[in-house]
Design an enzyme around this catalytic site. Sequence first.
Site, PDB file in Angstrom:
ATOM      1  N   ARG A  87       0.816  -1.228   0.000  1.00  0.00           N
ATOM      2  CA  ARG A  87       0.000   0.000   0.000  1.00  0.00           C
ATOM      3  C   ARG A  87       0.841   1.266   0.000  1.00  0.00           C
ATOM      4  NH1 ARG A  87      -2.603  -3.150   3.534  1.00  0.00           N
ATOM      5  NH2 ARG A  87      -4.421  -4.187   2.654  1.00  0.00           N
ATOM      6  N   LYS A 140       2.629  11.742 -10.550  1.00  0.00           N
ATOM      7  CA  LYS A 140       1.776  10.864 -11.372  1.00  0.00           C
ATOM      8  C   LYS A 140       2.582   9.631 -11.746  1.00  0.00           C
ATOM      9  CE  LYS A 140      -0.752  14.073 -14.228  1.00  0.00           C
ATOM     10  NZ  LYS A 140      -1.224  14.193 -15.618  1.00  0.00           N
ATOM     11  N   GLU A 195       8.788  19.600 -24.684  1.00  0.00           N
ATOM     12  CA  GLU A 195       8.094  19.841 -23.408  1.00  0.00           C
ATOM     13  C   GLU A 195       8.613  21.129 -22.757  1.00  0.00           C
ATOM     14  OE1 GLU A 195       5.504  18.184 -22.291  1.00  0.00           O
ATOM     15  OE2 GLU A 195       5.620  16.109 -22.994  1.00  0.00           O
ATOM     16  N   LYS A 199       7.218  23.379 -13.475  1.00  0.00           N
ATOM     17  CA  LYS A 199       6.380  22.203 -13.214  1.00  0.00           C
ATOM     18  C   LYS A 199       6.030  22.127 -11.734  1.00  0.00           C
ATOM     19  CE  LYS A 199       4.719  17.847 -13.848  1.00  0.00           C
ATOM     20  NZ  LYS A 199       4.767  16.632 -14.616  1.00  0.00           N
ATOM     21  N   GLU A 259      -4.546  17.836 -10.373  1.00  0.00           N
ATOM     22  CA  GLU A 259      -4.970  18.230 -11.710  1.00  0.00           C
ATOM     23  C   GLU A 259      -6.468  18.504 -11.805  1.00  0.00           C
ATOM     24  OE1 GLU A 259      -2.915  16.094 -14.815  1.00  0.00           O
ATOM     25  OE2 GLU A 259      -4.521  16.550 -16.232  1.00  0.00           O
ATOM     26  N   ARG A 273      -3.194  22.722 -13.091  1.00  0.00           N
ATOM     27  CA  ARG A 273      -2.236  21.754 -13.636  1.00  0.00           C
ATOM     28  C   ARG A 273      -2.586  21.398 -15.083  1.00  0.00           C
ATOM     29  NH1 ARG A 273       0.310  16.492 -10.417  1.00  0.00           N
ATOM     30  NH2 ARG A 273       1.625  15.793 -12.136  1.00  0.00           N
ATOM     31  N   ASN A 290      -1.186  20.485 -20.017  1.00  0.00           N
ATOM     32  CA  ASN A 290      -1.674  19.654 -21.118  1.00  0.00           C
ATOM     33  C   ASN A 290      -1.653  20.410 -22.437  1.00  0.00           C
ATOM     34  OD1 ASN A 290      -2.143  17.399 -19.563  1.00  0.00           O
ATOM     35  ND2 ASN A 290      -4.193  18.083 -18.994  1.00  0.00           N
ATOM     36  N   HIS A 317      -1.309  18.655 -25.698  1.00  0.00           N
ATOM     37  CA  HIS A 317      -1.500  17.227 -25.443  1.00  0.00           C
ATOM     38  C   HIS A 317      -2.826  16.675 -25.952  1.00  0.00           C
ATOM     39  CE1 HIS A 317       2.159  17.698 -23.223  1.00  0.00           C
ATOM     40  NE2 HIS A 317       2.180  16.445 -22.839  1.00  0.00           N
ATOM     41  N   HIS A 333      -1.766  13.632 -27.997  1.00  0.00           N
ATOM     42  CA  HIS A 333      -2.109  12.247 -27.643  1.00  0.00           C
ATOM     43  C   HIS A 333      -2.842  11.557 -28.783  1.00  0.00           C
ATOM     44  CE1 HIS A 333      -1.794  12.909 -23.011  1.00  0.00           C
ATOM     45  NE2 HIS A 333      -0.654  12.538 -23.537  1.00  0.00           N
ATOM     46  N   HIS A 362       6.892  10.860 -27.818  1.00  0.00           N
ATOM     47  CA  HIS A 362       5.827  11.653 -27.204  1.00  0.00           C
ATOM     48  C   HIS A 362       6.031  13.164 -27.448  1.00  0.00           C
ATOM     49  CE1 HIS A 362       2.987  13.140 -24.258  1.00  0.00           C
ATOM     50  NE2 HIS A 362       3.968  13.801 -23.672  1.00  0.00           N
TER      51      HIS A 362
HETATM   52  N1  LIG Z   1       4.268  10.870 -14.808  1.00  0.00           N
HETATM   53  C1  LIG Z   1       4.195  11.963 -15.531  1.00  0.00           C
HETATM   54  O1  LIG Z   1       3.801  13.033 -15.066  1.00  0.00           O
HETATM   55  C2  LIG Z   1       4.638  11.894 -16.957  1.00  0.00           C
HETATM   56  C3  LIG Z   1       4.853  13.077 -17.672  1.00  0.00           C
HETATM   57  C4  LIG Z   1       5.322  12.986 -18.975  1.00  0.00           C
HETATM   58  C5  LIG Z   1       5.577  11.745 -19.533  1.00  0.00           C
HETATM   59  N2  LIG Z   1       5.350  10.616 -18.807  1.00  0.00           N
HETATM   60  C6  LIG Z   1       5.618   9.297 -19.382  1.00  0.00           C
HETATM   61  O2  LIG Z   1       6.983   9.186 -19.686  1.00  0.00           O
HETATM   62  C7  LIG Z   1       7.163   8.229 -20.710  1.00  0.00           C
HETATM   63  C8  LIG Z   1       8.186   8.717 -21.711  1.00  0.00           C
HETATM   64  O3  LIG Z   1       9.402   8.899 -21.041  1.00  0.00           O
HETATM   65  P1  LIG Z   1      10.775   9.024 -21.847  1.00  0.00           P
HETATM   66  O4  LIG Z   1      10.606   9.940 -22.978  1.00  0.00           O
HETATM   67  O5  LIG Z   1      11.823   9.294 -20.839  1.00  0.00           O
HETATM   68  O6  LIG Z   1      10.929   7.598 -22.522  1.00  0.00           O
HETATM   69  P2  LIG Z   1      11.644   6.240 -22.069  1.00  0.00           P
HETATM   70  O7  LIG Z   1      11.598   6.041 -20.612  1.00  0.00           O
HETATM   71  O8  LIG Z   1      11.075   5.178 -22.923  1.00  0.00           O
HETATM   72  O9  LIG Z   1      13.165   6.477 -22.474  1.00  0.00           O
HETATM   73  C9  LIG Z   1      13.481   6.653 -23.816  1.00  0.00           C
HETATM   74  C10 LIG Z   1      14.684   5.804 -24.229  1.00  0.00           C
HETATM   75  O10 LIG Z   1      15.870   6.378 -23.712  1.00  0.00           O
HETATM   76  C11 LIG Z   1      16.681   5.371 -23.110  1.00  0.00           C
HETATM   77  N3  LIG Z   1      17.470   6.072 -22.086  1.00  0.00           N
HETATM   78  C12 LIG Z   1      17.055   6.533 -20.897  1.00  0.00           C
HETATM   79  N4  LIG Z   1      18.019   7.232 -20.301  1.00  0.00           N
HETATM   80  C13 LIG Z   1      19.093   7.201 -21.136  1.00  0.00           C
HETATM   81  C14 LIG Z   1      20.400   7.754 -21.089  1.00  0.00           C
HETATM   82  N5  LIG Z   1      20.792   8.530 -20.078  1.00  0.00           N
HETATM   83  N6  LIG Z   1      21.230   7.510 -22.135  1.00  0.00           N
HETATM   84  C15 LIG Z   1      20.826   6.762 -23.192  1.00  0.00           C
HETATM   85  N7  LIG Z   1      19.605   6.225 -23.300  1.00  0.00           N
HETATM   86  C16 LIG Z   1      18.742   6.447 -22.280  1.00  0.00           C
HETATM   87  C17 LIG Z   1      15.697   4.377 -22.619  1.00  0.00           C
HETATM   88  O11 LIG Z   1      16.311   3.118 -22.472  1.00  0.00           O
HETATM   89  C18 LIG Z   1      14.650   4.378 -23.714  1.00  0.00           C
HETATM   90  O12 LIG Z   1      15.021   3.540 -24.759  1.00  0.00           O
HETATM   91  C19 LIG Z   1       5.800   7.991 -21.322  1.00  0.00           C
HETATM   92  O13 LIG Z   1       5.353   6.713 -20.960  1.00  0.00           O
HETATM   93  C20 LIG Z   1       4.926   9.056 -20.684  1.00  0.00           C
HETATM   94  O14 LIG Z   1       3.598   8.627 -20.490  1.00  0.00           O
HETATM   95  C21 LIG Z   1       4.894  10.686 -17.547  1.00  0.00           C
HETATM   96 ZN   LIG Z   2       3.933  15.420 -22.282  1.00  0.00          ZN
END
Ligand SMILES: NC(=O)c1ccc[n+]([C@@H]2O[C@H](COP(=O)([O-])OP(=O)(O)OC[C@H]3O[C@@H](n4cnc5c(N)ncnc54)[C@H](O)[C@@H]3O)[C@@H](O)[C@H]2O)c1
Ligand SMILES: [Zn+2]
Length: 364
Positions: free
Chosen positions: A122, A144, A186, A228, A238, A242, A246, A249, A253, A266
């Site tokens: 939990r 999130k 972003e 942020k 949100e 917040r 978006n 987005h 999306h 993304h």
């Molecule tokens: N929680 C939130 O508020 C929030 C906000 C925005 C996005 N997200 C989520 O984040 C995700 C996207 O994250 P992302 O863009 O980081 O993608 P990701 O986590 O898939 O990373 C992208 C790629 O980079 C590689 N990588 C990571 N760090 C590295 C480094 N230092 N050197 C070389 N390669 C590296 C990873 O192995 C992967 O292949 C989505 O699922 C999205 O929904 C969440």
């Molecule tokens: Zn985003």
Amino acid sequence: MPVAAMPVIDVPTPSRTYRVTIADGALAAIARVLDEVRAPARRFVVSSPLVWRLHGPLLARALGGVEPILVPDGERFKQLATVTRIYDALVRANADRATTLITFGGGVIGDMAGFAAATYLRGIAVVHAPTTLLAQVDSAIGGKVGVNHPQGKNLIGAFHQPHAVVVDPVVLATLPRREFRAGIYEIIKYGMTSSAALFDRLGRDRTAIFARTPEVLTPIIAESCRIKADVVVKDERESGLRRILNFGHTAGHAIEAVTKYRRFRHGEAIGYGMLVAAQLARARGALAESDRKALADLIASLGPLPPIADLSATQMLEAMQHDKKVVAGKLHFVLPTAVGATTIVDDVVEKELRAALKQVGFAK
Ligand SMILES: NC(=O)c1ccc[n+]([C@@H]2O[C@H](COP(=O)([O-])OP(=O)(O)OC[C@H]3O[C@@H](n4cnc5c(N)ncnc54)[C@H](O)[C@@H]3O)[C@@H](O)[C@H]2O)c1
Ligand SMILES: [Zn+2]
């Protein structure tokens, strides 16, 4: 840099106050940060094989040795089955409530391991050490966490604020250029919604940013984290403010969905999404043409985005109807009113949306 001298941002959300440390070399000091925030003593790292191979030794050294839980990190692995593997490893190791989960990877690792931390027993403590630009400026802050469902992105999740966030831009040196650029969109979002100064800096310092020059890049990351954090503190769950984050987005999306999350990173989809929103705002007379153009020029200056000419406005409209941002059947749009200012509307009608999509380059 000594820990005491590292720039920090405190994030006092209603559910927890935590500190974001942003500095080149911050990871080397992560043990100090963990002690400062009284993070529970048993520590596990969740990472991906790639990130661990590249940067694991640095983190392991900083923590005085640690066995990582390695899981795959592509978007298609962001699902409950992968979270189950994290639970399995925690159960096997008898992890109890006095455990801190350190997430070490991009947004996918942060969201999945954060969700595991939110639900295991939990809820146990989580500390994010994000390694992509997108994760550093966006996903690691705000609490999130979650995973995708075959029917849609991020449909399963929770709010679980971390104990701390450690942002070390040094690890970005190994990030592929496309991933790096995806994070910049972003940051443009933060500039366009909240800070004309940040927006201008992105244009002015583009070359140094892409060269990942620490003196230029690190302050920009810190400024993005500040924006942020500011928004999250005022609206943790949100319900109002917040939602400005978006921006780009709603259409973004939809682009990801109609291309089945394969064609776009993304951030790239958000690049187009911001153009759609700006076009909508322009057509309504809510945004000056010069400001719309400034946004379009900045986005174009980063280089070409994947093509959209084969995607139709009809497909896009259909996808937007399924978005989480549809509340009581109404589509919410964050519209820019100037560089650094926005408004949220829920009265966008199909005709104007079609027109905006067409202007941006979608097919009929
Ligand atoms: N929680 C939130 O508020 C929030 C906000 C925005 C996005 N997200 C989520 O984040 C995700 C996207 O994250 P992302 O863009 O980081 O993608 P990701 O986590 O898939 O990373 C992208 C790629 O980079 C590689 N990588 C990571 N760090 C590295 C480094 N230092 N050197 C070389 N390669 C590296 C990873 O192995 C992967 O292949 C989505 O699922 C999205 O929904 C969440
Ligand atoms: Zn985003």
